[in-house]
Design an enzyme around this catalytic site. Sequence first.
Site, PDB file in Angstrom:
ATOM      1  N   LYS C  85       1.200  -1.033   0.010  1.00 46.93           N
ATOM      2  CA  LYS C  85       0.003  -0.096  -0.099  1.00 46.93           C
ATOM      3  C   LYS C  85       1.133   1.172   0.046  1.00 46.93           C
ATOM      4  O   LYS C  85       1.573   1.226   0.612  1.00 46.93           O
ATOM      5  CB  LYS C  85      -1.349  -0.381   1.320  1.00 46.93           C
ATOM      6  CG  LYS C  85      -1.919   0.729   1.197  1.00 46.93           C
ATOM      7  CD  LYS C  85      -2.926   0.938   2.086  1.00 46.93           C
ATOM      8  CE  LYS C  85      -3.911   1.874   2.025  1.00 46.93           C
ATOM      9  NZ  LYS C  85      -4.831   2.020   3.611  1.00 46.93           N
ATOM     10  N   SER C 160      -9.529   2.943   2.709  1.00 47.08           N
ATOM     11  CA  SER C 160      -9.150   3.017   1.494  1.00 47.08           C
ATOM     12  C   SER C 160      -7.703   2.154   0.864  1.00 47.08           C
ATOM     13  O   SER C 160      -7.459   2.369  -0.335  1.00 47.08           O
ATOM     14  CB  SER C 160      -8.110   3.786   2.492  1.00 47.08           C
ATOM     15  OG  SER C 160      -7.297   3.053   3.584  1.00 47.08           O
ATOM     16  N   SER C 184      -9.882   0.308   6.434  1.00 46.39           N
ATOM     17  CA  SER C 184      -9.459   0.235   5.486  1.00 46.39           C
ATOM     18  C   SER C 184      -8.870  -1.741   5.004  1.00 46.39           C
ATOM     19  O   SER C 184      -8.512  -1.462   4.154  1.00 46.39           O
ATOM     20  CB  SER C 184      -8.700   0.639   5.532  1.00 46.39           C
ATOM     21  OG  SER C 184      -8.767   2.751   5.735  1.00 46.39           O
TER      22      SER C 184
END
Lengths: 104, 506, 514
Positions: C85, C160, C184
């Site tokens: 990420k 997210s 997330s």
Amino acid sequence: MSESNPSPLDVAQVAHLANLARIALTPEEIEKLTGELGVIIESIAKVSEVATPDVPSTSHPIRLTNVFRPDVPGETLTVEEALSGAPERDGDRFKVSAILGEEQ
Amino acid sequence: MSSAELMDFDKALELFEPVLGFEVHVELNTKTKMFSPAPNPAAPGAGAGEPNTMVTPVCLGLPGSLPVVNEQAIRYSISLGLALGCDIAPTSRFARKNYFYPDLAKNYQISQYDEPIAHDGAVDVELANGTTFRVEIERAHMEEDAGKLTHVGGATGRIQGADYSLVDYNRAGVPLVEIVTKMITGAGRDAPELAKAYVSAIRDIVVSLGISEARMERGNLRCDANISLSPRGSGKLGTRTETKNVNSLRSVERTIRYEIQRQAAILAAGGTITQETRHWHEDSGTTSPGRPKSDADDYRYFPEPDLVPVEPSRELIEELRAALPEPPAVRRNRLKESWGFTDLEFQDVVNSGLLVEVESTVAAGASPAQARKWWTGEIARLANVKAVDPSSLVSSEDVAALVVLVESGELTDRLARQVLEGVIAGEGTPAEVVEKRGLKVISDDGALIAAIDDALASQPDVLEKIRDGKLQAAGAVIGPVMKAMHGQADAARVRELILERANSQG
Amino acid sequence: MTGHGAASELIALTAAELSARLASRDVSAVEATQAHLDRIAEVDGDIHAFLHVSADALKTAAEVDGARRMGAKLGPLAGVPIAIKDVLCTLDMPSTAGSRILEGWVPPYDATVVSKLRKAKLIPLGKTNMDEFAMGSSTEHSAFGPTHNPWDLDRIPGGSGGGSAAAVAAFEAPLALGSDTGGSIRQPAAVTGTVGMKPTYGGVSRYGAIALASSLDQVGPVTRTVLDAALLHDVIGGHDPHDSTSLTDNWPSFADAARTGAAAGTLKGVRVGVVKELGGEGFQAGVSARFAKALDLMSAAGAEIVEVSAPSFTYAIAAYYLILPAEASSNLAKFDSVRFGLRVTPPGGGTVEDVMAATREAGFGAEVKRRIILGTYALSAGYYDAYYGSAQKVRTLIQRDFAAAFEKADVLVSPAAPTTAFKLGEKLEDPLAMYLNDVATIPANLAGVPGMGLPMGLAEEDNLPTGIQIMAPAHEDARIYTVGATLEALLEQSWGRPLISRSPRHPLGEGRTK
């Protein structure tokens, strides 16, 4: 919030907050945010319903205390690493525009 | 503000009672910074370093970086709190103080807010008149220093009118303890002296604890002075100003005096004092306003989520308490005794704020009398001329070296003063200055005899007079000889040689 | 590719399966890496899971192969590719957190979890898309364009961490790292039919994870199976002296815990608590139906299903949307154009204050600005006690409710997200509706307890994945892996195959629709 003033925020307050947060919001953004944040704040203000004085605060999810590091020098960045992301530099220092305000 | 707008100090004190408050920042001399393992420029012998060479991702506030507390800084802070007579909080916490400034890498300062590590103490401060004034301490809390800005362009190199600024983050994250006093009332006309004596006392304490280099001229110790005037008999507090940048003992005293006179003039003329931050200007001896305090100073403190509470154990606190150096009063008595000073001599040292200097000079090998003589004499005189603190001019080690040279006869007092000038000018240690300037006492009799011969050539009757018993006639030769030797001769030896010559020729 | 099998077969493997083939030298790390790079080249134009693809992946893979040939003792995931990420700092790749303000920024240091990946010889494939600074539940708030759900390209992949979930769901990587502040990791897992684990707060280092809300953020694994998540957790977990909130627990092997669970086939003696407040109204019918079926399955396998009530959970979203913006407003203050990132000078120049304000105006997206202003408000003088202060008290109440619930149950369960993946753009103009996506996941962050999202089937009405959330007491991450692996096996047994195999993007093609 008093009932005669249903919106918890006004435009001037949002402009002030934007200044505190150093964001040059446009008047349109301020206008839009004032409405949006008003709605959000109304819905989250309910935390005060249950947050009675007898309830202690929790700042950390898992309680730890006394987490320290020994006073032993470690690896530092090289000057080039330190300045590698600088938008502007002058020699080995970061360069910024003139400062109008004063030191805190 | 011109001096015309200042009220006479004595008159100001007749009308108003000054109310003082101090925030003293002490840079701790740990090896590493408060929250990162970067070397600490405030460590003994460290120095400021080349720009941005003493930084880690934490010091630069790089995204993703996290602070970790330096254990030694905690121990030092507790020791300082104890030495200030404070209670050590069983739980204390770090908090974020949020404001934007380019020298503040994260745009928040990690500090302590409502849960400082130490609170409620007192410091007894001795005044010149022999009385002791108790200054109460509200709190001592830990925080981190900011980086250093250099303002470039414009006329003065000051922030106003600069074209741009440069940032060096070496100092960012240096451990600080901020000592905040309670409101100080009742000092009256002693207020300026008390201010200086208080900061001096803090300096003595941190030096005896060994937790700070405590050099004010280097920013190891910094004072913000709050002052307001209360109309005598009114019982009402006035509006206060906070003067920053007061970075010498001398200017602490002058700032308070100046602000008393300035505020008194305004109030007496029916004006009002603006609550504001002011800046001290050493050169003009005045303060000037900064930005008025306003709602822009909304620091939005909240508990620092990246750090956990500090809960010093009873055992740790007692261990540190046991290791505290003797209390200041005991220490003073001990030093006075061991140095053999009279009350007057010792008080002179204390009131000049030179106790630390004399002590370390003695420790470095000088005799107490000589150490006192040099610090309160020549060095203090030069400092006064330069409008700085004596300690900023020369190190105790250098003074001790100088004294040793004098005591061994290698330098005369006069030569020693020249050496001191050289040391202050940055020419090196006393030995190096002696070497570079060629200032050694000339002990080569041959050179002296030659100079004596030259002098006698123009005053041939001198030897005769000496032989007639008028020994003082030798003075007429000593003068020219010393001059010819550029002062680097031992006058006593010259006299001896002249007398020998007179006797041998008689 | 060599004759060891088609690339599509390689990328269809779980990380555990791939590890076994790498260890037996049946497949090389270079082959595995190349297969995934090819897959990225093939599908990422549609998915947009990646913001950056590593130029060094094959080189790193070759080094791992070399080490293996030399007989080096390698960890279980050595040679397995992984997506990271973009919130995590990487020395060799830009780290932008999905924000224009950090575009192109290459950190001079690695996040601790990234160092651990490198040490364990995993192969970083690239950086995955995310909502800007992890603020969002749809990945639509990325400054670099949205990620698309591999199950339906018109839909969001959650957020997210939509990029990491989509990368794994689209078989662009067998493993990914995510970060979870309010869901997330778990909510994207739910809507992409994958597995996501938010560890106990402090179980995985946050050092080098670009902070959103420091007291809530936690890095964790994003995978297609429970065992893979456990294997990855074993690599990234453990104490880090650079993170003051890092726990010093002596963690057990999570992979062992998962294997134990998978082999058990029964949930006998396990008390499964159903949190009353995390279901019912506001939850899509197909999600609720799947959740009921999962409970039936667990009950049939011997679990004791108990209903627990956590009344303060109804205040969790409110508390969360005070604490998160407050901490974020402070954490994001460092983006000021001085030391790194974007600098925008206003027309005609200006002071450094003007430059900072102009940079932050231009560099932050609408959602980030919204939350910074909200957080600034919540912390400002006169409002702190009513807002931030109250939210911290709610946090105490939520912890108490968890403690009470865990008296009655060994694990707590709920749907991981209230709905299946919604359409791109559907909730973009309604922040409050967007915030409700995290209703089920937020309590775990506020209390610091671990939680996992794993697939529980497709919703009847739209044939899209749904996820179940399993939570355990703090420090009991292993319990989640054990129960999760058992449930995963039971569910797959009931379906006859893994849910992901029904994805239209499955490389072996059976569910392929486009």
